[in-house]
Structures are given as structure tokens and as C-alpha cells.
Design a protein around this motif. Structure first.
Motif, PDB file in Angstrom:
ATOM      1  N   UNK A  51      28.983  39.256  44.328  1.00  0.00           N
ATOM      2  CA  UNK A  51      29.395  40.610  44.720  1.00  0.00           C
ATOM      3  C   UNK A  51      28.202  41.475  45.101  1.00  0.00           C
ATOM      4  N   UNK A  52      27.063  41.187  44.466  1.00  0.00           N
ATOM      5  CA  UNK A  52      25.918  42.068  44.681  1.00  0.00           C
ATOM      6  C   UNK A  52      24.880  41.462  45.622  1.00  0.00           C
ATOM      7  N   UNK A 182      33.538  40.299  52.514  1.00  0.00           N
ATOM      8  CA  UNK A 182      34.298  40.054  51.276  1.00  0.00           C
ATOM      9  C   UNK A 182      35.364  38.959  51.417  1.00  0.00           C
ATOM     10  N   UNK A 183      35.851  38.768  52.635  1.00  0.00           N
ATOM     11  CA  UNK A 183      36.867  37.732  52.855  1.00  0.00           C
ATOM     12  C   UNK A 183      36.336  36.719  53.875  1.00  0.00           C
ATOM     13  N   UNK A 187      36.253  41.764  56.893  1.00  0.00           N
ATOM     14  CA  UNK A 187      36.228  42.840  55.893  1.00  0.00           C
ATOM     15  C   UNK A 187      37.602  43.272  55.382  1.00  0.00           C
ATOM     16  N   UNK A 188      38.638  43.023  56.132  1.00  0.00           N
ATOM     17  CA  UNK A 188      39.955  43.528  55.749  1.00  0.00           C
ATOM     18  C   UNK A 188      40.919  42.370  55.507  1.00  0.00           C
ATOM     19  N   UNK A 271      42.660  41.630  45.603  1.00  0.00           N
ATOM     20  CA  UNK A 271      41.324  41.793  45.001  1.00  0.00           C
ATOM     21  C   UNK A 271      40.748  40.459  44.518  1.00  0.00           C
ATOM     22  N   UNK A 272      41.638  39.547  44.110  1.00  0.00           N
ATOM     23  CA  UNK A 272      41.157  38.255  43.617  1.00  0.00           C
ATOM     24  C   UNK A 272      40.848  37.276  44.747  1.00  0.00           C
ATOM     25  N   UNK A 274      38.730  38.072  47.114  1.00  0.00           N
ATOM     26  CA  UNK A 274      37.360  38.331  47.572  1.00  0.00           C
ATOM     27  C   UNK A 274      36.498  37.121  47.201  1.00  0.00           C
ATOM     28  N   UNK A 276      33.701  36.392  46.050  1.00  0.00           N
ATOM     29  CA  UNK A 276      32.854  36.268  44.868  1.00  0.00           C
ATOM     30  C   UNK A 276      33.647  36.241  43.553  1.00  0.00           C
ATOM     31  N   UNK A 278      35.640  35.184  40.418  1.00  0.00           N
ATOM     32  CA  UNK A 278      35.685  33.943  39.647  1.00  0.00           C
ATOM     33  C   UNK A 278      36.870  33.963  38.690  1.00  0.00           C
ATOM     34  N   UNK A 279      37.412  32.783  38.472  1.00  0.00           N
ATOM     35  CA  UNK A 279      38.432  32.610  37.447  1.00  0.00           C
ATOM     36  C   UNK A 279      38.019  31.354  36.700  1.00  0.00           C
TER      37      UNK A 279
END
Lengths: 298, 491
Positions: A51-52, A182-183, A187-188, A271-272, A274, A276, A278-279
């Protein structure tokens, strides 16, 4: 009478809510023309991880364009059963795993060498069927991702073909490319990009069975029976790197027995999805929302 | 001009006015930001709201946005509790003015500029004003601790019906003071790592770090902070409700020392998570939580007993049903302690069950399922705190007759439907598989939405009524402007 009507309404509602779910309800047959046997080459080099946006480096590797399908897994099981690589015990397919080092850390559990469950055969949502001699993919699910498979089941498949499961870094690089999107596609996110919770795809019915998997490579820009998809591969051409099913990754971390999954699934909110996120779960966990794909160093 | 001046004086210079403003601010934030997730997002409402308001939603910053959002709401709740304390407990007028002024300015700055920073681009001026707002709230907390200093002889408790030391120190006041002091210290456990993780947008949600071994001291600090702050808000509210109901007698004398002991030990346990004591911190937390929860139980026993006695005073030998009717005759007096009891089923027992069966049950499930439980647990506790405040507020504004019954019971029934549904939703994996859960999930989601939606409608109606009242020359606000809540403590 005024009191009876709301009570009756509530009771009816409760009964409908508790009605059994038809796990084999008919599903649309879709040919995506995305070949599950194809692979993508990922070059060595830096990319933004997490994420960072930490800059890290990976070596070159190949990765499957799609998740392993139910048909591919059934074929593997038939070969592996004939080779003695797996066996069927108590309605489970089991196979040997060499075990992990145990550190005795708080909450850590032993994963010893021995036979571990690859997949249950008696789970109602299992899409692999076994008639005593042969494994087959359930009709209609052949090109859907293999699900209800444990981490050992994913590991065993990849090992059998001399592949392995991707590390989290490799998985994320394949999903994200060399920028910080993010995807996988940008971005969307919208309903045409991926299969996620309440994404209104043709495979879900939120009033009864809820979300179901979509065939691998479904979100490729085609329109299926009026449902318009957006071509949503990752920068390296991988499909379903967000949504559809969580994907087991191969890392075995010190001090913990949990295995990590990436990508979100048909059962999670955007949101899950994205890249980065993790599960994790115990390696014996299986679910209709979890699958995997392999990488190769060759 | 006088029209505005009078209203402004009421809203920002009287306890009830200040509480009304804070509730209204929270209501607006809940109504708008509640559309960004859950069913409203599924229905596409969130996209419309984002577009309409021009929000700048960056995917990688979701966690930071959420942290600022719930701090914005929490600061207003802290302000409400502070107004209640300055209204209920004796202190010098100068302190009361300074504390209320600082905290009001602080939470409004933090809420407005925090949300502007988080959701509408990243103006660093807004971020500075957000931090300045939080700092003012901290300053107000320091002043509060000074103002309620229990060892000031002016504040000694002369009445032997209440918990007091041999020399007359008011033990209830000590409990409030201890809670305020520990709240200030515990806020640092969020502020220090917050300034580290906030710098460079590396903010995380604590529920996303579960199961990772080797967490850093600062990560532990965040986890400790969020747990203890919610617990302290709940403890302070219990003390406030006790004062409003005029808790006294033998149970008060037992409860107040327990509350002090519980609060201090609970805090020591939480602070211990950033020290080498970390492995035993949970045990210390359990040790601290037990007397605090037992003290709350004593308040419940006392208040229910009082409700029954008062309600059956006219009867010679009341039967069970007459006692029950007496107990529930006033939802605003019965409700707060009922919600405390209900909280045990939706949060406390659940938390204990999770802790006991963590490895056998919950950690066999994927982390995401555990995360649902954790977030549900905190949301339920926060919602219970909110409903208790709304019940007290209903009494504060003098609701009477059918409106009082309707308001009180609606809050209790709808919130409890929603909270019970949340609890079942959290625990669903114990009795239903993922593949078969959808009809149950649908039912629970409808129940939650109906419950929470109805609560928001009640809150909305209340706010509209209060707003229209403000336009009346001799509205209810004129009475409230000069009437402090200490005058309304039950006799």
C-alpha cells in the motif's frame, strides 16, 4: 388483525431467509476465449510493493494468465492418483507435504511432514466429483477457477508440474506492473471490471445463493447475454487478479502457520480487491471463494 | 441581531445547547458518511454522494480516511461527555467556561478540517487545523483534571449516603478524575504513533494487523489506544449515568472504589502492551475489566431496584408483573442500564468467547472473518454508547408522555434489533457455511438496516424538531438556556 399481519410478514420473511440454498442452481455457460494454459513472462526488476509503495526487486518468472481451472485440477488429480502422488481417504484427497520448521511462537501451530488434505470431496460446494476411479469437473464449472482447495492442494498441484505458487511479491508485481495502481487495470473499479460482492454479474443472485465464481478471463471486454464487461487484465495480461477468488500464495513465514491470499473475491467488497490487500488462513482452510495459480522459474 | 445572539448563546453557552450542537454534528456526519459503505455503496448511493460533494477518494488512503472519520465522531462524543461532567459535577465557573469553550472549538475544528483533509484533497492547512483541534481537546482534558481535583475540600462529599473517604473525599469524583487522567495518558498512545504513521501516509487499521507476529511497539500502541479509549468512554458514561440517576447507598459505596480500581488496572494492562510486560498484558486487562464491569452491574441492580420501588410505591404487595411494569415504565431511565446489560451479549461475552476459543475456532477461519468480528464488536459498542447518550438526552430535553415512550422504546428496540443482528452476523460461521449463508445474510442485513435506519430517522426527526424550535421566540431552548443538568439529577 393489525398485529397478526406484521407477525405473519416477519415469519414469512424468516422462513424465506432460512430456506436452503441450491448450490447447484443452473449457471450461464460462457466461453471466454482466454486460454487457461497460457503464461505471462514477468521481467526481473523493481516495482512498487504494498500500500505504501515500497520499491522492491524480483527475479524474472512466468505466471499463469488465469487461475487454475476446475478442469485443469481434475486432470491433475487423475494423473496424480495414477502416479500415487495423491490418494483418497475418508472423502478427502490427501497428499504428502514435507512440513515446515516450527518455532513455538504464540498461536503458531505445527505443520509436520506427512499427508495433508488437498481438497474435501464431500463438501457441498465442491466442484470436483469423484466416482471411485475418475475425477471430473462439475458440468458448467470446467472453466471456472478451482475452489474449495486447501493451500496444500494448491502447493501439490504446482509441485506436481514442477511449478510453484507465487510469493506475495511475485503475485503483486504480476497484478500491478511497474506503477502504483490500486487495481490491476487502473485506478477505479466498476461492475464491468471484476467479480466482487454485489457486482451484479450474471453468476450471482443475491436473493438466494449469493455470489458465485465466474469463468476465468470473464472480464475481457466481451458482452455476455447483455452483461458488458471491460477488458481488465493486469499490465502483464493476467486475468482475475482482482476478485472472483482469493488466490493462495506460496510464502511460508517464520513464527506463523498461516498462509496468505491475495486479490479479494466474489464475496468481498471492492476495498479487498486492491492489489496490496492481504488475507490469510490456516493451510487446511478451503472455501468456494479461494483458488490459486502457479508460477514457473523456467 | 439579538435573534442570532440569543440562539448562539444557547447553543454555545449552555450545557444542553452544546450537547445539541455536538449531537447534530454527529448526525450530519453519520448521515453523509454512512452512505459511503455497506448497503448504500452496494446500491450505488456512495458514488452519487462522492460525485455530488466532490470528494477525492484515493484508494490507497482509505485507511487514513477512516481513522480521521472515526476520530472526528469520537471527539464530538468526548465533548458531549465533557459537557455532561462540567454540568453535573461542581467546579469553578471559570473552569467550566474554559473547558467547554476549548473542547467545543477543538472538536469542531477537528471534525470539519479533519474531514476536509481526508475526503476533499490534502490541504496541509486543514491537516494543521485538525491537529490543532485535537490539541485543544487535550488541553480541555488537562483543565478538566484540574477542575475536578477531588482533594479540594470544597468538593468533599458531606452526605454519608454516597461513597466517601473517612475525611470526606468524594470517591465518585475520584473515579471521574481517575478516568479523565487515564484518558489523557491513553490518548498519547494514539497521538505518538499517529504522528509517526500519519507522516507519509502509512496509516493502518488495527484489525488488518491481526495474526502478524512481531508487531512493532508503535503498532501495539495503536492497538492498545483504540481499545482503551472506547473502554474509557464507556466507563465515563457509566459514571455520568450513575450521577444523573443519583446512584447512592451501599452499592454506590462498593461500586465507586471498584470503578477506580478497574479503570487504573485496565489502563496499566493496556499501557503494558508497549513494554516487556506485553505477554501478560491481556491478563492484567481482564483483571481490570472485571471490577469495572462489576461496578456497572451494581449500578444496574441499584437503578432497577429503584425503578421498581418508585413504580410500586402505591401498592402494598406488588406481584411480579406489577414490578416488571414499574421497571419498564420509563424507557429513558430503564434504557441506559438495559443497554449496558445488552452490551454484554453483543460485545463483552463475545469478546471473552473469542479470547477463550481463539485458536480452536476463530483462527481456523480466514483473517477476513476475524476482521468482521472485530469491527462488528467495536461498532456495536460505539452504537450502544451513542444510544445511551441519546436516551439521557431525551430526558434532558424534557420529553414527556407518549413522545417520551415512543422515543425511548424506538431507540431501545431498533438499536437492539440492529445490534443483535450484527452479533449473529459476526458469529454466523459457527453455524452456517459460506456457500449457504446468503439468505441468512440478507435477513440480517435487512434487520440491521431497518434498525439503524430507524435510529437515524428518529435522530433526524429530533434534530428537525430542535431546529424548528430554535426559530420560536419562546421555544423550549429558552428554558434550556438557563437550566443546567445538575438541577435535574434524580431525587
Amino acid at each position: 388483525m393489525k398485529r397478526i399481519i406484521p407477525t405473519l410478514f416477519l415469519l414469512t420473511f424468516l422462513l424465506v431467509s432460512c430456506a436452503p440454498v441450491d448450490l447447484n442452481a443452473p449457471l450461464p455457460t460462457v466461453v471466454t476465449d482466454v486460454d487457461p494454459d497460457s503464461w505471462a513472462q514477468i521481467p526481473a526488476g523493481e516495482f512498487y510493493f504494498g500500500q505504501f509503495d515500497e520499491v522492491v526487486t524480483t527475479d524474472a518468472y512466468e505466471i499463469m494468465i488465469t487461475n487454475v481451472t476446475t478442469a485443469q485440477y481434475a486432470a491433475f488429480l487423475n494423473n496424480a492418483l495414477a502416479d500415487g502422488y495423491v490418494k483418497v481417504e475418508d472423502n478427502k484427497v490427501v497428499g504428502y507435504y514435507p512440513g515446515d520448521e516450527f518455532h513455538g511462537y504464540k498461536h503458531e501451530e505445527r505443520i509436520d511432514a506427512g499427508d495433508w488434505m488437498f481438497l474435501p470431496l464431500d463438501d457441498p460446494s465442491q466442484r470436483i466429483k469423484f466416482d471411485g476411479t475418475t475425477f471430473t469437473a462439475q458440468a458448467g464449472y470446467e472453466n471456472h477457477p478451482m475452489t474449495s482447495v486447501t493451500w496444500f492442494g494448491g502447493w501439490g498441484y504446482c509441485e506436481y508440474y514442477d511449478y510453484r505458487m507465487p510469493t506475495e511479491m511475485e503475485w503483486e508485481k504480476a497484478a500491478r506492473g511497474d506503477d502504483n495502481r490500486p487495481f490491476p487495470w487502473g485506478d477505479e473499479i466498476g461492475h464491468g471490471n471484476a467479480n466482487y460482492y454485489a457486482s451484479r454479474d450474471p453468476f450471482e443472485d443475491m436473493s438466494s445463493y449469493g455470489s458465485r465464481t465466474s469463468p476465468v478471463g470473464f472480464y475481457n471486454g466481451k458482452t455476455y447475454d447483455g452483461f458488458e464487461t471491460i477488458d481488465s487484465p493486469s499490465p502483464y495480461g493476467l486475468y482475475d487478479m482482482a476478485g472472483n477468488v482469493w488466490q493462495w500464495t506460496g510464502d511460508v513465514y517464520e513464527k506463523m502457520h498461516y498462509r496468505f491470499m491475495r486479490g479479494g473475491s466474489k464475496d468481498t467488497y471492492e476495498m479487498d480487491l486492491r492489489v496490496w490487500v492481504r488475507n490469510n488462513a490456516t493451510p487446511t482452510y478451503f472455501s468456494p471463494g479461494v483458488g490459486f495459480r502457479c508460477v514457473s522459474d523456467n | 441581531m439579538q435573534f442570532i445572539k440569543d440562539r448562539f448563546n444557547y447553543l454555545f453557552n449552555s450545557t444542553k445547547g452544546l450537547i445539541l450542537v455536538a449531537i447534530a454534528m454527529i448526525a450530519v456526519v453519520a448521515a453523509v458518511w454512512g452512505t459511503l459503505s455497506g448497503p448504500m455503496a452496494e446500491m450505488g448511493v456512495s458514488k452519487v454522494v462522492i460525485k455530488l460533494l466532490g470528494m477525492d477518494i484515493v484508494q490507497a488512503e482509505r485507511e487514513g480516511r477512516i481513522v480521521i472519520l472515526y476520530h472526528s465522531i469520537a471527539m464530538a462524543v468526548i465533548a458531549i461527555e465533557t459537557y455532561m461532567i462540567t454540568g453535573l459535577f461542581k467546579m469553578k465557573a471559570m473552569y467550566k467556561t474554559f473547558i467547554n469553550g476549548l473542547i467545543t472549538f477543538g472538536y469542531i475544528l477537528a471534525m470539519i478540517f479533519g474531514l476536509l483533509f481526508a475526503y476533499f484533497g490534502h490541504s496541509w492547512i486543514f491537516h494543521g487545523l485538525y491537529i490543532f483541534g485535537l490539541s485543544l481537546i487535550f488541553m480541555a482534558g488537562i483543565l478538566l483534571v484540574i477542575a475536578i481535583w477531588p482533594w479540594n475540600k470544597e468538593y468533599y462529599q458531606p452526605d454519608k449516603d454516597y461513597a466517601r473517604s473517612k475525611s470526606g473525599v468524594d470517591i465518585e469524583r475520584v473515579a471521574v478524575w481517575a478516568t479523565a487522567v487515564t484518558t489523557l495518558i491513553s490518548s498519547l498512545f494514539g497521538a505518538i504513533p499517529g504522528s509517526y504513521f500519519g507522516n507519509g501516509f502509512t496509516v493502518f487499521l488495527a484489525e488488518n494487523t491481526i495474526r502478524y507476529p512481531g508487531k512493532s511497539v508503535l503498532q501495539y500502541s495503536v492497538i492498545g489506544h483504540l481499545h482503551i479509549m472506547l473502554a474509557l468512554i464507556a466507563i465515563m458514561l457509566t459514571l455520568i449515568i450513575g450521577r444523573w440517576l443519583n446512584f447512592k447507598g451501599i452499592l454506590h459505596k462498593i461500586a465507586m472504589p471498584l470503578m477506580i480500581l478497574g479503570t487504573i488496572v485496565l489502563n496499566l494492562g493496556v499501557w503494558g502492551v508497549v513494554t516487556p510486560l506485553q505477554p501478560t498484558a491481556h491478563t492484567i486487562i481482564y483483571v481490570g475489566a472485571t471490577p469495572a464491569m462489576f461496578a456497572a452491574l451494581l449500578l444496574l441492580i441499584w437503578s432497577w431496584n429503584k425503578l421498581i420501588k418508585d413504580g410500586t410505591a402505591h401498592l402494598k404487595k406488588p406481584n411480579f408483573f406489577q414490578k416488571l411494569a414499574a421497571l419498564v415504565r420509563d424507557p429513558l431511565k430503564f434504557g441506559p442500564t438495559w443497554q449496558m446489560l445488552f452490551m454484554n451479549f453483543t460485545t463483552s461475552f463475545l469478546g471473552i468467547f473469542m479470547a477463550i476459543r481463539l485458536d480452536e475456532i476463530f483462527r481456523v477461519w480466514p483473517a477476513r472473518e476475524e476482521r468482521i468480528e472485530l469491527t462488528g464488536h467495536w461498532h456495536a459498542l460505539s452504537a450502544i454508547i451513542a444510544t445511551i447518550i441519546l436516551l439521557y438526552y431525551g430526558d434532558m430535553i424534557g420529553l414527556k408522555g407518549k413522545v417520551r415512550q415512543l422515543y425511548g422504546w424506538s431507540i431501545l428496540i431498533f438499536s437492539d434489533i440492529a445490534l443483535a443482528s450484527v452479533t449473529v452476523f459476526e458469529m454466523k460461521r459457527l453455524f452456517i457455511t459460506e456457500a449457504e449463508q446468503q439468505p441468512l445474510v440478507n435477513f440480517l442485513m435487512y434487520a440491521m438496516d431497518i434498525g439503524l435506519g430507524a435510529l437515524l430517522v428518529i435522530l433526524g426527526a429530533l434534530m428537525v424538531w430542535r431546529l424548528t424550535d430554535l426559530f420560536k421566540k419562546n421555544g423550549r431552548w429558552t428554558e434550556e438556556a438557563n437550566h443546567d443538568i445538575s438541577q435535574e439529577v434524580n431525587e
